[in-house]
Design a protein around this motif. Structure first.
Motif, PDB file in Angstrom:
ATOM      1  N   LEU A 181       0.856  -1.184   0.000  1.00 51.55           N
ATOM      2  CA  LEU A 181       0.000   0.000   0.000  1.00 51.55           C
ATOM      3  C   LEU A 181       0.891   1.233   0.000  1.00 51.55           C
ATOM      4  N   ILE A 182       0.690   2.109  -0.995  1.00 50.80           N
ATOM      5  CA  ILE A 182       1.526   3.296  -1.134  1.00 50.80           C
ATOM      6  C   ILE A 182       0.657   4.540  -0.959  1.00 50.80           C
ATOM      7  N   ASP A 183       1.077   5.422  -0.064  1.00 47.37           N
ATOM      8  CA  ASP A 183       0.380   6.679   0.187  1.00 47.37           C
ATOM      9  C   ASP A 183       0.856   7.708  -0.827  1.00 47.37           C
ATOM     10  N   PRO A 184      -0.012   8.251  -1.675  1.00 47.73           N
ATOM     11  CA  PRO A 184       0.436   9.204  -2.690  1.00 47.73           C
ATOM     12  C   PRO A 184       0.688  10.620  -2.169  1.00 47.73           C
ATOM     13  N   GLU A 185       0.369  10.866  -0.905  1.00 44.16           N
ATOM     14  CA  GLU A 185       0.505  12.221  -0.366  1.00 44.16           C
ATOM     15  C   GLU A 185       1.749  12.411   0.495  1.00 44.16           C
ATOM     16  N   ARG A 186       2.402  11.311   0.876  1.00 44.36           N
ATOM     17  CA  ARG A 186       3.629  11.413   1.670  1.00 44.36           C
ATOM     18  C   ARG A 186       4.453  10.164   1.455  1.00 44.36           C
ATOM     19  N   LEU A 187       5.746  10.236   1.755  1.00 43.10           N
ATOM     20  CA  LEU A 187       6.632   9.089   1.577  1.00 43.10           C
ATOM     21  C   LEU A 187       6.308   8.036   2.624  1.00 43.10           C
ATOM     22  N   SER A 188       5.432   7.131   2.286  1.00 41.92           N
ATOM     23  CA  SER A 188       5.000   6.101   3.222  1.00 41.92           C
ATOM     24  C   SER A 188       4.505   4.882   2.450  1.00 41.92           C
ATOM     25  N   VAL A 189       5.164   3.756   2.679  1.00 42.49           N
ATOM     26  CA  VAL A 189       4.815   2.494   2.041  1.00 42.49           C
ATOM     27  C   VAL A 189       4.620   1.436   3.123  1.00 42.49           C
ATOM     28  N   ASP A 190       3.490   0.752   3.074  1.00 43.46           N
ATOM     29  CA  ASP A 190       3.241  -0.389   3.964  1.00 43.46           C
ATOM     30  C   ASP A 190       3.294  -1.649   3.122  1.00 43.46           C
ATOM     31  N   LEU A 191       4.323  -2.450   3.351  1.00 43.50           N
ATOM     32  CA  LEU A 191       4.482  -3.712   2.629  1.00 43.50           C
ATOM     33  C   LEU A 191       4.165  -4.848   3.587  1.00 43.50           C
ATOM     34  N   PHE A 192       3.168  -5.636   3.241  1.00 45.38           N
ATOM     35  CA  PHE A 192       2.782  -6.804   4.034  1.00 45.38           C
ATOM     36  C   PHE A 192       3.329  -8.044   3.344  1.00 45.38           C
ATOM     37  N   ARG A 193       4.049  -8.877   4.104  1.00 47.79           N
ATOM     38  CA  ARG A 193       4.653 -10.086   3.534  1.00 47.79           C
ATOM     39  C   ARG A 193       4.132 -11.323   4.260  1.00 47.79           C
ATOM     40  N   ARG A 194       3.722 -12.318   3.464  1.00 47.06           N
ATOM     41  CA  ARG A 194       3.260 -13.585   4.038  1.00 47.06           C
ATOM     42  C   ARG A 194       4.481 -14.467   4.322  1.00 47.06           C
ATOM     43  N   HIS A 195       4.578 -14.924   5.555  1.00 47.12           N
ATOM     44  CA  HIS A 195       5.679 -15.802   5.922  1.00 47.12           C
ATOM     45  C   HIS A 195       5.250 -17.264   5.813  1.00 47.12           C
ATOM     46  N   GLU A 196       6.209 -18.149   5.935  1.00 49.82           N
ATOM     47  CA  GLU A 196       5.947 -19.579   5.741  1.00 49.82           C
ATOM     48  C   GLU A 196       4.872 -20.111   6.674  1.00 49.82           C
ATOM     49  N   ASP A 197       4.720 -19.506   7.850  1.00 45.59           N
ATOM     50  CA  ASP A 197       3.697 -19.966   8.798  1.00 45.59           C
ATOM     51  C   ASP A 197       2.310 -19.417   8.453  1.00 45.59           C
ATOM     52  N   GLY A 198       2.224 -18.629   7.370  1.00 44.01           N
ATOM     53  CA  GLY A 198       0.943 -18.084   6.936  1.00 44.01           C
ATOM     54  C   GLY A 198       0.614 -16.718   7.501  1.00 44.01           C
ATOM     55  N   HIS A 199       1.407 -16.246   8.463  1.00 41.85           N
ATOM     56  CA  HIS A 199       1.161 -14.933   9.055  1.00 41.85           C
ATOM     57  C   HIS A 199       1.663 -13.818   8.131  1.00 41.85           C
ATOM     58  N   TRP A 200       0.915 -12.719   8.146  1.00 42.97           N
ATOM     59  CA  TRP A 200       1.304 -11.542   7.377  1.00 42.97           C
ATOM     60  C   TRP A 200       1.993 -10.553   8.309  1.00 42.97           C
ATOM     61  N   ILE A 201       3.194 -10.111   7.928  1.00 45.35           N
ATOM     62  CA  ILE A 201       3.981  -9.186   8.737  1.00 45.35           C
ATOM     63  C   ILE A 201       4.140  -7.872   7.970  1.00 45.35           C
ATOM     64  N   LEU A 202       3.971  -6.750   8.684  1.00 44.24           N
ATOM     65  CA  LEU A 202       4.099  -5.423   8.089  1.00 44.24           C
ATOM     66  C   LEU A 202       5.555  -4.975   8.092  1.00 44.24           C
ATOM     67  N   TYR A 203       6.012  -4.481   6.932  1.00 40.42           N
ATOM     68  CA  TYR A 203       7.334  -3.890   6.774  1.00 40.42           C
ATOM     69  C   TYR A 203       7.139  -2.472   6.238  1.00 40.42           C
ATOM     70  N   PRO A 204       6.987  -1.490   7.137  1.00 40.56           N
ATOM     71  CA  PRO A 204       6.762  -0.112   6.674  1.00 40.56           C
ATOM     72  C   PRO A 204       8.066   0.539   6.208  1.00 40.56           C
ATOM     73  N   ALA A 205       7.939   1.499   5.294  1.00 39.99           N
ATOM     74  CA  ALA A 205       9.108   2.262   4.839  1.00 39.99           C
ATOM     75  C   ALA A 205       8.709   3.725   4.744  1.00 39.99           C
TER      76      ALA A 205
END
Length: 196
Positions: free
Chosen positions: A137-161
């Motif tokens: 998910l990329i915010d077009p109004e400010r430098l902010s990206v939320d990247l969600f990654r699915r891990h092998e256990d099926g859980h989704w983890i947030l990696y913000p930038a």
């Protein structure tokens, strides 16, 4: 001449036939259609930057990059969406023409009217795609990206930038400075993107 929208719910086959004749795009969810709104300049520019970076990185390989003109089918929810950008590396998608169904990466550029849905209901739907590894998910109004990654256990983890950080699209082996995604986008004061 465009066909009128059905007045009652209709199935996926009827939607695909009807949508092929429409001048505007419509997403489909369990028998209902929803018109897509136009995008802002920032939204369109960021989508192009992301698609270009992914296409350049993946050129010549087994993966394909699509922009918002290609539908993505989520069979588990009887849904067809138009993600801003997505990547599929699946053999099954190479023989498809109207829609894809096995993405590894999906990117949505947020807007005020869709932000809550992109973070909630749409993300819940995308999570039902077994091939999906990352949702961005990329915010077009400010430098902010939320990247969600699915891990092998099926859980989704947030990696913000944020400003000065790197966005790592591990699903396709590409890392970029966040500013690259915002090239040529006019942001709020104090949020200026770097122009290489």
């Amino acid at each position: 001449m465009p066909l009128a929208a059905p007045t009652s719910r209709f199935d996926a086959a009827a939607y695909l036939d009807w949508e092929a004749h429409q001048p505007e795009k419509h997403e489909y969810l369990a028998g209902e259609v929803f018109a897509m709104a136009g995008a802002s300049r920032a939204h369109a520019t960021i989508a192009l930057n992301v698609a270009t970076a992914l296409r350049n990185h993946l050129r010549g390989g087994p993966c394909s990059v699509f922009i918002s003109d290609m539908k993505l089918h989520v069979q588990a929810d009887d849904a067809f969406y138009y993600p801003d950008v997505f990547v599929t590396c699946a053999e099954s998608d190479r023989v498809q023409d109207q829609y894809m169904s096995a993405p590894s990466l999906v990117v949505e550029i947020l807007s005020p009217s869709t932000s809550a849905y992109d973070r909630g209901g749409k993300f819940a739907s995308y999570r039902k795609l077994p091939t999906l590894r990352e949702y961005v998910l990329i915010d077009p109004e400010r430098l902010s990206v939320d990247l969600f990654r699915r891990h092998e256990d099926g859980h989704w983890i947030l990696y913000p930038a944020e400003a000065g950080q790197t966005v790592a699209f591990d699903s396709v082996g590409l890392s970029l400075p966040i500013e690259t995604l915002y090239e040529d986008v006019d942001l709020q004061p104090g949020q200026a993107a770097r122009h290489p």
